[in-house]
Design a protein around this motif. Structure first.
Motif, mmCIF file in Angstrom:
data_model
loop_
_atom_site.group_PDB
_atom_site.id
_atom_site.type_symbol
_atom_site.label_atom_id
_atom_site.label_comp_id
_atom_site.label_asym_id
_atom_site.label_seq_id
_atom_site.Cartn_x
_atom_site.Cartn_y
_atom_site.Cartn_z
ATOM 1 N N LEU A 122 0.865 -1.178 0.000
ATOM 2 C CA LEU A 122 0.000 0.000 0.000
ATOM 3 C C LEU A 122 0.901 1.227 0.000
ATOM 4 O O LEU A 122 1.895 1.256 0.721
ATOM 5 N N GLU A 123 0.547 2.248 -0.807
ATOM 6 C CA GLU A 123 1.268 3.513 -0.703
ATOM 7 C C GLU A 123 0.396 4.501 0.050
ATOM 8 O O GLU A 123 -0.768 4.714 -0.309
ATOM 9 N N ALA A 124 0.962 5.078 1.113
ATOM 10 C CA ALA A 124 0.234 6.076 1.904
ATOM 11 C C ALA A 124 0.319 7.430 1.209
ATOM 12 O O ALA A 124 1.412 7.888 0.874
ATOM 13 N N VAL B 195 5.873 4.890 2.142
ATOM 14 C CA VAL B 195 5.649 6.254 2.651
ATOM 15 C C VAL B 195 6.560 7.213 1.886
ATOM 16 O O VAL B 195 7.755 6.951 1.734
ATOM 17 N N ASN B 196 5.994 8.315 1.400
ATOM 18 C CA ASN B 196 6.787 9.308 0.669
ATOM 19 C C ASN B 196 7.562 10.204 1.635
ATOM 20 O O ASN B 196 7.002 10.701 2.609
ATOM 21 N N LEU B 197 8.836 10.402 1.344
ATOM 22 C CA LEU B 197 9.647 11.335 2.134
ATOM 23 C C LEU B 197 10.000 12.519 1.252
ATOM 24 O O LEU B 197 10.435 12.342 0.117
ATOM 25 N N LEU C 223 10.476 3.423 2.075
ATOM 26 C CA LEU C 223 10.515 4.882 2.012
ATOM 27 C C LEU C 223 10.711 5.291 0.568
ATOM 28 O O LEU C 223 11.635 4.819 -0.102
ATOM 29 N N GLU C 224 9.823 6.154 0.065
ATOM 30 C CA GLU C 224 9.924 6.600 -1.322
ATOM 31 C C GLU C 224 10.598 7.962 -1.376
ATOM 32 O O GLU C 224 10.137 8.915 -0.752
ATOM 33 N N ILE C 225 11.703 8.033 -2.119
ATOM 34 C CA ILE C 225 12.352 9.323 -2.290
ATOM 35 C C ILE C 225 12.561 9.573 -3.780
ATOM 36 O O ILE C 225 12.549 8.633 -4.577
ATOM 37 N N LEU D 125 13.045 4.566 -5.410
ATOM 38 C CA LEU D 125 13.184 5.846 -6.112
ATOM 39 C C LEU D 125 11.876 6.122 -6.841
ATOM 40 O O LEU D 125 11.505 5.404 -7.766
ATOM 41 N N ASP D 126 11.196 7.189 -6.406
ATOM 42 C CA ASP D 126 9.884 7.559 -6.938
ATOM 43 C C ASP D 126 10.046 8.416 -8.200
ATOM 44 O O ASP D 126 11.076 9.058 -8.375
ATOM 45 N N ASP D 127 9.022 8.436 -9.031
ATOM 46 C CA ASP D 127 8.994 9.288 -10.239
ATOM 47 C C ASP D 127 10.240 9.076 -11.095
ATOM 48 O O ASP D 127 10.770 10.020 -11.687
ATOM 49 N N LEU E 145 12.697 0.670 -8.205
ATOM 50 C CA LEU E 145 12.492 1.862 -9.031
ATOM 51 C C LEU E 145 11.016 1.969 -9.335
ATOM 52 O O LEU E 145 10.379 0.978 -9.702
ATOM 53 N N LYS E 146 10.463 3.172 -9.207
ATOM 54 C CA LYS E 146 9.075 3.384 -9.590
ATOM 55 C C LYS E 146 9.062 4.220 -10.867
ATOM 56 O O LYS E 146 9.487 5.379 -10.865
ATOM 57 N N ILE E 147 8.604 3.609 -11.965
ATOM 58 C CA ILE E 147 8.592 4.328 -13.252
ATOM 59 C C ILE E 147 7.510 5.397 -13.196
ATOM 60 O O ILE E 147 6.348 5.110 -12.888
HETATM 61 MG MG MG Z 1 5.146 7.985 -4.153
#
Ligand code: MG
Ligand code: C2E
Ligand code: MG
Length: 264
Positions: free
Chosen positions: A51-53, A105-107, A137-139, A167-169, A188-190
């Motif tokens: 789950l992404e918060a 969780v996005n940081l 942790l998403e950065i 790594l987000d985005d 990695l998140k495309i």
């Molecule tokens: Mg994110």
């Protein structure tokens, strides 16, 4: 302990921003934030594995304000630090009752640079009983590129805690490939901009294929963001992408609805 310049021509805009900033200062104590959760689906098994918060702000008069409008303001004013800590604690509190489910969780950049970040995360983990291995942790790349040396140091300390880093985005920032292999990350998140065009733009399809192949060669997992159609999913499956997030599966939902729809 600050001053501001007043430019008459932009009075209106300034007033709006100032009003938003003032209400943002009170939002935490007045409990106006809520976390929504979006499913992360494993392509092969079609099961919800994470789950992404995603934070939501219920403004007393303006209704729901999307994070894209207030996170940059929170970042600028430093309010992101207490807001981000609330997000982390709330996500871990709710995630602790779902062992084995990855909680992302996005940081923000400013949060990541806080000297006590590792200590705060350690404390939240022990306070909530959340398993470190279930926390991701998403950065973003931009966050890391400000000061690569100390970013790598921080990431190593986080890894030692047993948490995961993604790594987000990915693909929208500086994307220095030489750093990529030095960063201690898992995933990695495309970015969704590539997924949106993956069936219509040959260039985006090549980029998506390349990111997946490169990530796998580096031993990283790949999540595609913003998957909205079966055609997009088919391409991602064919290319061996690991997980997907997107409206095709679920929009971000309040906690209870998100776990009911997930059928864990
Ligand atoms: Mg994110
Ligand atoms: P993000 O972390 O890349 O999150 C993904 C965004 O894409 C979310 O927007 C999500 O609702 C949206 N999305 C998911 N699937 C689809 C889809 O199929 N189609 C489309 N068009 N959009 C989709 P959201 O919730 O508005 O968040 C926007 C950004 O705000 C996030 O991007 C993240 O950078 C930031 N953000 C959200 N919550 C937090 C937080 O707690 N802390 C920090 N620092 N940033 C946050
Ligand atoms: Mg993203």
């Amino acid at each position: 302990n600050d001053y501001r310049r007043y430019i008459p021509g932009i009075g209106g805009i300034g007033d709006d921003r100032l009003a938003l900033e003032t209400s943002l200062r009170h939002a935490l104590v007045q409990e106006q934030f809520q976390l929504y959760y979006q499913h992360q689906v494993d392509i092969a098994s079609r099961r919800v594995v994470g789950l992404e918060a995603l934070v939501r702000w219920h403004h007393p008069t303006q209704g729901m304000i999307p994070p894209d409008r207030f996170i940059p303001l929170a970042e600028k004013t430093g309010l992101i630090v207490p807001i981000g800590e609330w997000v982390l604690r709330e996500a871990c509190r709710q995630g602790a009752s779902l062992p084995g489910v990855r909680m992302a969780v996005n940081l923000s950049a400013r949060q990541f640079r806080q000297k006590n970040l590792v200590a705060v995360i350690r404390q939240v983990l022990s306070e909530t009983g959340m398993a470190p291995a279930d926390l991701e942790l998403e950065i973003t790349e931009g966050t890391l590129m400000d000061d690569v040396g100390s970013a790598i140091e921080t990431m190593k300390q986080l890894m030692e805690l047993g948490v995961n880093i993604s790594l987000d985005d990915f693909g929208t920032g500086y994307s220095s490939l030489s750093y990529l292999k030095r960063f201690p990350i898992d995933t990695l998140k495309i970015d969704k901009s590539f997924i949106t065009e993956v069936t219509t733009d040959a260039g985006s399809e090549v980029i998506v294929n390349t990111i997946i192949a490169m990530a796998h060669s580096l031993g990283l997992k790949v999540i595609a963001e913003g998957v909205e159609t079966d055609e997009q999913l088919a391409i991602l499956r064919e290319r061996g992408c690991d997980q997907v997030q997107g409206y095709l599966f679920a929009k971000p939902l309040p906690y209870q609805e998100a776990i009911e729809a997930a059928h864990f």
